[in-house]
Design a protein around this motif. Structure first.
Motif, PDB file in Angstrom:
ATOM      1  N   LEU A  88       6.738   2.843  -1.329  1.00 26.46           N
ATOM      2  CA  LEU A  88       6.895   4.285  -1.549  1.00 26.46           C
ATOM      3  C   LEU A  88       6.971   5.058  -0.235  1.00 26.46           C
ATOM      4  O   LEU A  88       7.923   5.804   0.023  1.00 26.46           O
ATOM      5  CB  LEU A  88       5.711   4.781  -2.395  1.00 26.46           C
ATOM      6  CG  LEU A  88       5.507   6.282  -2.566  1.00 26.46           C
ATOM      7  CD1 LEU A  88       6.623   6.880  -3.396  1.00 26.46           C
ATOM      8  CD2 LEU A  88       4.176   6.559  -3.242  1.00 26.46           C
ATOM      9  N   ASN A 105      -0.903   7.225  -7.267  1.00 28.08           N
ATOM     10  CA  ASN A 105      -0.108   7.485  -6.072  1.00 28.08           C
ATOM     11  C   ASN A 105       1.315   7.013  -6.286  1.00 28.08           C
ATOM     12  O   ASN A 105       2.279   7.698  -5.944  1.00 28.08           O
ATOM     13  CB  ASN A 105      -0.708   6.780  -4.856  1.00 28.08           C
ATOM     14  CG  ASN A 105      -0.016   7.173  -3.567  1.00 28.08           C
ATOM     15  OD1 ASN A 105       0.139   8.353  -3.281  1.00 28.08           O
ATOM     16  ND2 ASN A 105       0.435   6.185  -2.797  1.00 28.08           N
ATOM     17  N   SER A 108      -6.655   6.983  -0.654  1.00 27.16           N
ATOM     18  CA  SER A 108      -7.153   7.479  -1.934  1.00 27.16           C
ATOM     19  C   SER A 108      -8.641   7.195  -2.025  1.00 27.16           C
ATOM     20  O   SER A 108      -9.236   7.242  -3.067  1.00 27.16           O
ATOM     21  CB  SER A 108      -6.425   6.812  -3.090  1.00 27.16           C
ATOM     22  OG  SER A 108      -6.556   5.413  -2.987  1.00 27.16           O
ATOM     23  N   TYR A 109      -9.208   6.898  -0.893  1.00 23.18           N
ATOM     24  CA  TYR A 109     -10.623   6.564  -0.834  1.00 23.18           C
ATOM     25  C   TYR A 109     -11.478   7.808  -1.009  1.00 23.18           C
ATOM     26  O   TYR A 109     -12.684   7.734  -1.061  1.00 23.18           O
ATOM     27  CB  TYR A 109     -10.913   5.917   0.516  1.00 23.18           C
ATOM     28  CG  TYR A 109     -12.157   5.078   0.562  1.00 23.18           C
ATOM     29  CD1 TYR A 109     -13.119   5.288   1.533  1.00 23.18           C
ATOM     30  CD2 TYR A 109     -12.368   4.088  -0.379  1.00 23.18           C
ATOM     31  CE1 TYR A 109     -14.256   4.517   1.589  1.00 23.18           C
ATOM     32  CE2 TYR A 109     -13.511   3.315  -0.341  1.00 23.18           C
ATOM     33  CZ  TYR A 109     -14.453   3.527   0.638  1.00 23.18           C
ATOM     34  OH  TYR A 109     -15.577   2.771   0.686  1.00 23.18           O
ATOM     35  N   ALA A 110     -10.775   8.966  -1.059  1.00 20.78           N
ATOM     36  CA  ALA A 110     -11.386  10.281  -1.088  1.00 20.78           C
ATOM     37  C   ALA A 110     -12.793  10.423  -1.661  1.00 20.78           C
ATOM     38  O   ALA A 110     -12.979  10.861  -2.783  1.00 20.78           O
ATOM     39  CB  ALA A 110     -10.457  11.235  -1.801  1.00 20.78           C
ATOM     40  N   ARG A 159      13.535  14.498  -6.191  1.00 15.70           N
ATOM     41  CA  ARG A 159      14.184  15.071  -5.007  1.00 15.70           C
ATOM     42  C   ARG A 159      15.585  14.511  -4.808  1.00 15.70           C
ATOM     43  O   ARG A 159      16.281  14.894  -3.889  1.00 15.70           O
ATOM     44  CB  ARG A 159      13.364  14.770  -3.746  1.00 15.70           C
ATOM     45  CG  ARG A 159      11.991  15.377  -3.766  1.00 15.70           C
ATOM     46  CD  ARG A 159      11.549  15.668  -2.370  1.00 15.70           C
ATOM     47  NE  ARG A 159      12.357  16.754  -1.831  1.00 15.70           N
ATOM     48  CZ  ARG A 159      12.027  17.492  -0.784  1.00 15.70           C
ATOM     49  NH1 ARG A 159      10.918  17.261  -0.155  1.00 15.70           N
ATOM     50  NH2 ARG A 159      12.806  18.446  -0.360  1.00 15.70           N
ATOM     51  N   GLU A 217      -4.757  12.881   1.656  1.00 10.51           N
ATOM     52  CA  GLU A 217      -5.314  12.245   0.483  1.00 10.51           C
ATOM     53  C   GLU A 217      -4.193  11.765  -0.427  1.00 10.51           C
ATOM     54  O   GLU A 217      -3.223  12.471  -0.648  1.00 10.51           O
ATOM     55  CB  GLU A 217      -6.142  13.282  -0.276  1.00 10.51           C
ATOM     56  CG  GLU A 217      -7.555  12.862  -0.536  1.00 10.51           C
ATOM     57  CD  GLU A 217      -8.339  14.015  -1.144  1.00 10.51           C
ATOM     58  OE1 GLU A 217      -7.993  14.442  -2.258  1.00 10.51           O
ATOM     59  OE2 GLU A 217      -9.285  14.484  -0.481  1.00 10.51           O
ATOM     60  N   LYS A 218      -4.329  10.547  -0.938  1.00  9.38           N
ATOM     61  CA  LYS A 218      -3.397  10.090  -1.960  1.00  9.38           C
ATOM     62  C   LYS A 218      -3.874  10.630  -3.300  1.00  9.38           C
ATOM     63  O   LYS A 218      -5.073  10.767  -3.485  1.00  9.38           O
ATOM     64  CB  LYS A 218      -3.392   8.564  -2.024  1.00  9.38           C
ATOM     65  CG  LYS A 218      -2.632   7.899  -0.922  1.00  9.38           C
ATOM     66  CD  LYS A 218      -2.675   6.410  -1.191  1.00  9.38           C
ATOM     67  CE  LYS A 218      -2.541   5.618   0.087  1.00  9.38           C
ATOM     68  NZ  LYS A 218      -3.042   4.255  -0.058  1.00  9.38           N
ATOM     69  N   PRO A 219      -3.029  10.871  -4.270  1.00  5.52           N
ATOM     70  CA  PRO A 219      -1.593  10.654  -4.216  1.00  5.52           C
ATOM     71  C   PRO A 219      -0.878  11.587  -3.242  1.00  5.52           C
ATOM     72  O   PRO A 219      -1.169  12.772  -3.219  1.00  5.52           O
ATOM     73  CB  PRO A 219      -1.136  10.973  -5.643  1.00  5.52           C
ATOM     74  CG  PRO A 219      -2.365  11.095  -6.467  1.00  5.52           C
ATOM     75  CD  PRO A 219      -3.493  11.310  -5.565  1.00  5.52           C
ATOM     76  N   ILE A 220       0.050  11.017  -2.488  1.00  5.86           N
ATOM     77  CA  ILE A 220       0.826  11.845  -1.574  1.00  5.86           C
ATOM     78  C   ILE A 220       1.833  12.666  -2.375  1.00  5.86           C
ATOM     79  O   ILE A 220       2.258  12.273  -3.459  1.00  5.86           O
ATOM     80  CB  ILE A 220       1.569  11.005  -0.514  1.00  5.86           C
ATOM     81  CG1 ILE A 220       2.588  10.064  -1.165  1.00  5.86           C
ATOM     82  CG2 ILE A 220       0.606  10.236   0.345  1.00  5.86           C
ATOM     83  CD1 ILE A 220       3.642   9.569  -0.199  1.00  5.86           C
ATOM     84  N   ASN A 221       2.190  13.804  -1.824  1.00  4.20           N
ATOM     85  CA  ASN A 221       3.200  14.645  -2.444  1.00  4.20           C
ATOM     86  C   ASN A 221       4.500  14.493  -1.644  1.00  4.20           C
ATOM     87  O   ASN A 221       4.579  14.933  -0.499  1.00  4.20           O
ATOM     88  CB  ASN A 221       2.701  16.095  -2.412  1.00  4.20           C
ATOM     89  CG  ASN A 221       3.708  17.054  -3.014  1.00  4.20           C
ATOM     90  OD1 ASN A 221       4.841  16.686  -3.311  1.00  4.20           O
ATOM     91  ND2 ASN A 221       3.283  18.291  -3.191  1.00  4.20           N
ATOM     92  N   PRO A 222       5.516  13.844  -2.227  1.00  5.23           N
ATOM     93  CA  PRO A 222       6.752  13.601  -1.480  1.00  5.23           C
ATOM     94  C   PRO A 222       7.410  14.889  -0.981  1.00  5.23           C
ATOM     95  O   PRO A 222       8.109  14.873   0.024  1.00  5.23           O
ATOM     96  CB  PRO A 222       7.667  12.914  -2.505  1.00  5.23           C
ATOM     97  CG  PRO A 222       6.762  12.361  -3.527  1.00  5.23           C
ATOM     98  CD  PRO A 222       5.585  13.288  -3.590  1.00  5.23           C
ATOM     99  N   ASP A 223       7.153  16.006  -1.666  1.00  2.00           N
ATOM    100  CA  ASP A 223       7.759  17.269  -1.232  1.00  2.00           C
ATOM    101  C   ASP A 223       7.189  17.763   0.100  1.00  2.00           C
ATOM    102  O   ASP A 223       7.860  18.469   0.830  1.00  2.00           O
ATOM    103  CB  ASP A 223       7.551  18.361  -2.294  1.00  2.00           C
ATOM    104  CG  ASP A 223       8.254  18.018  -3.601  1.00  2.00           C
ATOM    105  OD1 ASP A 223       9.210  17.213  -3.558  1.00  2.00           O
ATOM    106  OD2 ASP A 223       7.842  18.542  -4.652  1.00  2.00           O
ATOM    107  N   ASN A 272       2.588   1.143  -2.892  1.00  2.00           N
ATOM    108  CA  ASN A 272       2.384   2.329  -2.065  1.00  2.00           C
ATOM    109  C   ASN A 272       3.095   2.215  -0.729  1.00  2.00           C
ATOM    110  O   ASN A 272       3.588   3.204  -0.179  1.00  2.00           O
ATOM    111  CB  ASN A 272       0.890   2.574  -1.854  1.00  2.00           C
ATOM    112  CG  ASN A 272       0.224   3.105  -3.112  1.00  2.00           C
ATOM    113  OD1 ASN A 272       0.909   3.614  -4.008  1.00  2.00           O
ATOM    114  ND2 ASN A 272      -1.079   2.979  -3.198  1.00  2.00           N
ATOM    115  N   PHE A 274       6.703   8.117  -6.778  1.00  3.39           N
ATOM    116  CA  PHE A 274       8.059   7.709  -7.158  1.00  3.39           C
ATOM    117  C   PHE A 274       8.754   8.762  -8.030  1.00  3.39           C
ATOM    118  O   PHE A 274       9.948   8.994  -7.867  1.00  3.39           O
ATOM    119  CB  PHE A 274       8.048   6.341  -7.864  1.00  3.39           C
ATOM    120  CG  PHE A 274       7.816   5.190  -6.918  1.00  3.39           C
ATOM    121  CD1 PHE A 274       8.687   4.955  -5.858  1.00  3.39           C
ATOM    122  CD2 PHE A 274       6.721   4.345  -7.066  1.00  3.39           C
ATOM    123  CE1 PHE A 274       8.477   3.903  -4.968  1.00  3.39           C
ATOM    124  CE2 PHE A 274       6.502   3.292  -6.185  1.00  3.39           C
ATOM    125  CZ  PHE A 274       7.378   3.074  -5.127  1.00  3.39           C
TER     126      PHE A 274
END
Ligand SMILES: Nc1ncnc2c1ncn2[C@@H]1O[C@H](COP(=O)(O)OP(=O)(O)OP(=O)(O)O)[C@@H](O)[C@H]1O
Ligand SMILES: [Mg+2]
Lengths: 220, 122
Positions: free
Chosen positions: B17, A10, B84-86, A21, B104-110, B14, A15
């Protein structure tokens, strides 16, 4: 275990995404390029981890299915949207056909999507020119999903091996294709869990056809 | 639209982040490293919504979710689980415990903020 494996990813994926971005400041083209590569690799690692976790759970018999009623056509549209760019990049035609008789399905949406994405991904990966298509037909209370490609095909002697975990056919060409060889064994186990099956017909150098048959889960 | 957001997450990287990402879109971010601390902060600061991790020390995210839904000051505050416990069934468990969304992690920053806003609209 899934938590332990995914938590560090994650922060790696997050990061690199933030940096890419430009949210932490501007980057020069070389930095963008290298970070982009790091992000791709991290994403690839995530896909591998997810596959390994799936197969581990399947083999330990700890795998659960969650059924819901959902719009099958919409789910296929979502798959088409997410995979079209990949096919376009290789100059392949992508065709999706859903029998108008198919409406709602009572099954595990995520898992059915996972099966179809795996099969279509394979089709794209092992086809250099021509097409990859998905045809879905209603047969009684089952949906038949056929993924057909005009790719390298599979020799008869290899067919029995492709559903085994970590097995990839060593054709010299397939070595060019990255992957772990877990996709099909996961698909097969999922199809079985969902009360269906998966079959394959293939001709070397002509193409392959993977046929998944699953119950709609709707009685009438 | 700028939100006041509470993040409950025990992993400091996290947390940093998510905070950095949301702040860079102009949102105000409060943070808590444990669920109990999070509930206290939520009561006193009344955030627009809460981002909740599931794997937390002492009291886990499921229990925090239940406590919030029973809490007079918080039952209306949307909670989006980010975890992320998915495991199979986590999403269903969270949603039936009253979560407004599940990421769900990992998150997508986009797409993170878009995902959140879709959950808030529903
Ligand atoms: N559509 C296809 N055409 C030709 N060969 C195929 C096709 N699909 C699968 N194969 C062969 O079967 C092998 C196993 O497929 P599988 O999907 O399990 O693994 P992979 O695609 O190599 O890796 P992964 O799916 O884990 O990323 C492939 O490596 C390839 O040799
Ligand atoms: Mg594959």
């Amino acid at each position: 275990m899934s938590h332990e494996l995914r938590t560090p990813l994650n922060s790696i994926i997050g990061f690199t995404g933030i940096l890419l971005r430009g949210l932490a400041g501007p980057l020069n083209p070389e930095q963008l390029k290298q970070l982009g590569m790091a992000k791709n690799s991290a994403q690839h690692l995530l896909a591998l981890i997810n596959d390994v976790l799936d197969i581990t759970k399947i083999e330990a018999g700890e795998f659960e299915i969650f059924k819901n009623k959902y719009d099958f056509r919409k789910s296929v549209e979502f798959i088409a949207e997410s995979l079209n760019p990949l096919a376009q990049k290789k100059g392949l035609a992508m065709l999706f056909n859903v029998d108008p008789a198919i409406t709602d399905v009572y099954s595990d949406k995520r898992r059915i999507e996972q099966i179809l994405i795996n099969l279509i991904n394979n089709g794209i990966k092992f086809t250099d020119k021509g097409y990859v298509k998905l045809d879905c037909t209603l047969i009684g209370n089952d949906i038949e999903m056929k993924v057909t490609d005009s790719g390298i095909g599979i020799a008869p002697a290899d067919i029995e091996h492709i559903f085994k975990p970590f097995r990839q056919i060593d054709t010299g060409i397939s070595r060019l294709h990255e992957g772990t060889g877990l996709g099909l064994s996961i698909c097969k186990a999922l199809a079985k869990k969902l009360g269906g099956e998966i079959m394959v017909e293939s001709n070397k150098n002509i193409g392959s056809k993977f046929i998944v048959t699953l119950p709609t889960g709707l009685k009438d | 639209m700028h939100y006041k957001i509470l993040i409950i997450e025990d992993n400091e990287q996290n947390l940093y982040l998510a905070k950095f990402l949301l702040e860079s879109y102009g949102h105000v971010v409060l943070t808590a490293l444990t669920g109990i601390e999070g509930i206290k902060l939520a009561e006193s600061s009344q955030p627009d919504f809460i981002l909740l991790d599931i794997q937390l020390p002492e009291v886990n995210g499921y229990e925090i979710l239940e406590k919030c839904k029973k809490n007079k000051q918080l039952f209306n505050t949307p909670i989006i689980v980010v975890t992320s416990y998915a495991m199979a069934g986590d999403r269903e468990r969270c949603m039936s415990a009253g979560a407004n969304g599940y990421i769900e992690k990992p998150i997508n920053p986009d797409t993170f903020m878009q995902q959140i806003e879709e959950f808030l609209l529903n």
